[in-house]
Design an enzyme around this catalytic site. Structure first.
Site, mmCIF file in Angstrom:
data_model
loop_
_atom_site.group_PDB
_atom_site.id
_atom_site.type_symbol
_atom_site.label_atom_id
_atom_site.label_comp_id
_atom_site.label_asym_id
_atom_site.label_seq_id
_atom_site.Cartn_x
_atom_site.Cartn_y
_atom_site.Cartn_z
ATOM 1 N N ASP A 157 0.861 -1.175 0.000
ATOM 2 C CA ASP A 157 0.000 0.000 0.000
ATOM 3 C C ASP A 157 0.901 1.230 0.000
ATOM 4 O OD1 ASP A 157 -2.022 1.833 0.255
ATOM 5 O OD2 ASP A 157 -3.132 0.624 1.724
ATOM 6 N N ASP A 173 -2.529 2.266 -6.353
ATOM 7 C CA ASP A 173 -1.536 2.315 -5.282
ATOM 8 C C ASP A 173 -1.526 1.084 -4.381
ATOM 9 O OD1 ASP A 173 -4.001 2.876 -4.076
ATOM 10 O OD2 ASP A 173 -3.023 3.919 -2.441
ATOM 11 N N GLU A 174 -2.189 0.017 -4.801
ATOM 12 C CA GLU A 174 -2.314 -1.137 -3.918
ATOM 13 C C GLU A 174 -2.284 -2.428 -4.710
ATOM 14 O OE1 GLU A 174 -5.444 -2.153 -0.823
ATOM 15 O OE2 GLU A 174 -5.687 -0.007 -1.136
#
Length: 500
Positions: A11, A105-106
């Site tokens: 993350d 973003d993950e």
DNA sequence: TCTGGGGTCCTTAACCGT
DNA sequence: TCTGACGGTTAAGGACCC
């Protein structure tokens, strides 16, 4: 569930805001708030500096500004975020072929499938090296969670934030989870959280004690059973590398509610075209058309229609959307409209019958000489809108200005929509086509003929303030220009690293 | 002082056919 | 032929995620 903690969850920390800080040196260490800047904008991401003032995601931007008046409020630059994301995802794929991105973003990574790690020590080493590699490649930090399941790995990365790593040793998960809030479990949002709280359940431990039957009775079959398993730390969902899209949709919230039925119909047509543009760009066709309407009081309704076969024909989607709209009462005003397509097929089937019908019906609109296939790829829909502007006047003028800046991104165009709406209010500004009113959104990239690349720090009363700096340079100087300064023009984002 | 955009999944109800 | 159980599909809404 597996015995070794070899599922990794990455993350990135305050991703959008961190990218902005990295690319705008003067913002380093400052409160940065990324999100919609219009009157109805919300916060997408706030930097940790801004979070100290109480700013958080999904908060109305107006409220965020009040809480953090000195924060820099910027529009999102998705094309740049996507570039950075691609870089990071590339690093993950070096670890394993089984990488499941959840967003820009993950992502989850199955380390065992990539033979990157088979035990706790190996996993930890991989995680630490990954974090170092990400920082070296992007200048950004990410948090890593390692565990034997996806759910636990995600909980771990959340606990590790910011800029940390947490590994959950097998066998310790239940005691680790027990004191945590039910809200830490994925799938427990405000509604379920409140539901459980009223039943006296606030921690994961209490959730496990409640038992499966009780939970199923409270929140339904699928959710209850899943919740119970998660409370016990059980989760055997595999990491899935490729998953097919199930739907494509576009929607716009208007700066002010719209009441005019003609305008509403027009917006729905534009959304239908944009939606088909995206549908085609993704190589799909779809069978079910969905119209979404959010009314003045925020009540939301959807209307859908399933065709006999999948289509990617703009005329067909336009027609269906228009039909669906006819069944919706919009008196009182509309704050959002959306058009979506579901029931996707991964092939493109020509719906000849529908195309014939569409061609027959095409004589109807006043200036309807446009070809029905005129749906441009994503990001260029200004052109198709311009066709219809024959009736609506200068509505698309601002679209032109923004379009130049939004080359790389769907979202570059979002701000344009708002601007377009504002201009449309002035109506018959056909004669003003030459005098394009340029809209300089805070945070967007520009280039000045003399001073070079910079970004818009703010604009108003005919002026635009630009800070001239780039990724890797020291904080730059600020200069102010007239909004119509011919030496100033929109530009593309500069890469985060590579110049340094 | 309000509440974005793009998705996913689940639930419920109505309806149809067997 | 009537009725009921069941399953699949469609439509609408809601919760949740980033």
């Amino acid at each position: 569930m597996r015995s070794a903690p070899t599922i990794l969850h990455l993350d990135m920390d305050a991703f959008y805001a961190s990218v902005e800080q990295a690319s705008k040196p003067s913002l380093h260490g400052k409160a940065v708030i990324v999100g919609g800047l219009g009157p109805r904008g919300v916060v997408a991401t706030a930097s940790y500096e801004a979070r100290r003032f109480g700013v958080h995601s999904a908060m109305p931007m107006a409220q965020a500004r009040r809480l953090c008046p000195n924060g820099a409020c910027l529009i999102p630059r998705f094309s740049l975020y996507r570039e950075v994301s691609d870089l990071v995802m590339g690093l993950l794929r070096e670890l394993s072929p089984l990488v499941e991105p959840l967003s820009l973003d993950e992502a989850f990574v199955d380390l065992e499938a990539g033979s990157a790690a088979f035990d706790a020590a190996g996993a930890r080493a991989v995680g630490e090296r990954l974090r170092a590699d990400i920082t070296a490649a992007t200048g950004l930090s990410g948090s890593v969670g390692l565990a034997g399941s996806k759910m636990l790995a995600k909980v771990a990365s959340e606990e590790a934030k910011p800029n940390g790593l947490l590994l959950i040793e097998p066998g310790t998960e239940r005691e680790l989870l027990a004191p945590m809030s039910v809200r830490t479990l994925p799938g427990v949002g405000p509604a379920t959280g409140e539901h459980l709280r009223r039943a006296g359940i606030t921690t994961v431990g209490e959730l496990a004690e409640a038992g499966e039957d009780e939970l199923v009775r409270m929140v339904g079959r699928a959710h209850g059973a899943g919740l119970y398993r998660m409370a016990l730390g059980l989760d055997d969902r595999p990491v899935v590398a490729e998953r097919d899209a199930k739907s494509v949709s576009v929607e716009d919230t208007f700066d002010v509610d719209i009441h005019d039925r003609v305008r509403i119909r027009h917006e729905v047509q534009r959304l239908a075209d944009r939606c088909v543009g995206r549908l085609r760009a993704s190589g799909h066709s779809g069978r079910t058309i969905v119209l979404k309407v959010r009314r003045y009081d925020f009540s939301t309704l959807t209307r859908s229609e399933t065709l006999r076969g999948p289509t990617d024909d703009p005329a067909v989607v336009r027609e269906a959307s228009a039909r669906l709209l006819e069944g919706v009462d919009t008196t009182g005003g509309v704050r959002l409209l959306g058009v979506g397509v579901t029931g996707l097929a991964d092939y493109t089937q020509e719906d000849l019958f529908a195309q014939v019908r569409a061609a027959e019906a095409d004589g109807e609109p006043a200036g309807g000489a446009e070809e029905s296939g005129a749906v441009a790829p994503d990001g260029v829909e200004g052109s198709s809108g311009a066709v219809e502007a024959g009736a609506g006047g200068g509505a698309e003028v601002a679209g032109e200005a923004g379009g130049a800046g939004g080359v790389g991104g769907a979202t570059g165009a979002e701000g344009v929509v708002a601007a377009g709406g504002a201009v449309a209010a002035s109506g018959d500004a056909v004669g003003a086509v030459g005098a394009v009113v340029r809209h300089w959104a805070a945070g967007s990239d520009v280039r000045h003929a003399v001073y070079g690349p910079g970004w818009v720090q703010g604009s108003g009363v005919g002026r635009v303030t630009v800070r001239f700096e780039q990724p890797g340079t020291p904080p730059g100087r600020v200069r102010t220009f007239r909004v119509d300064d011919p030496e100033l023009e929109p530009s593309d984002p500069l890469p985060l690293v590579g110049t340094a």
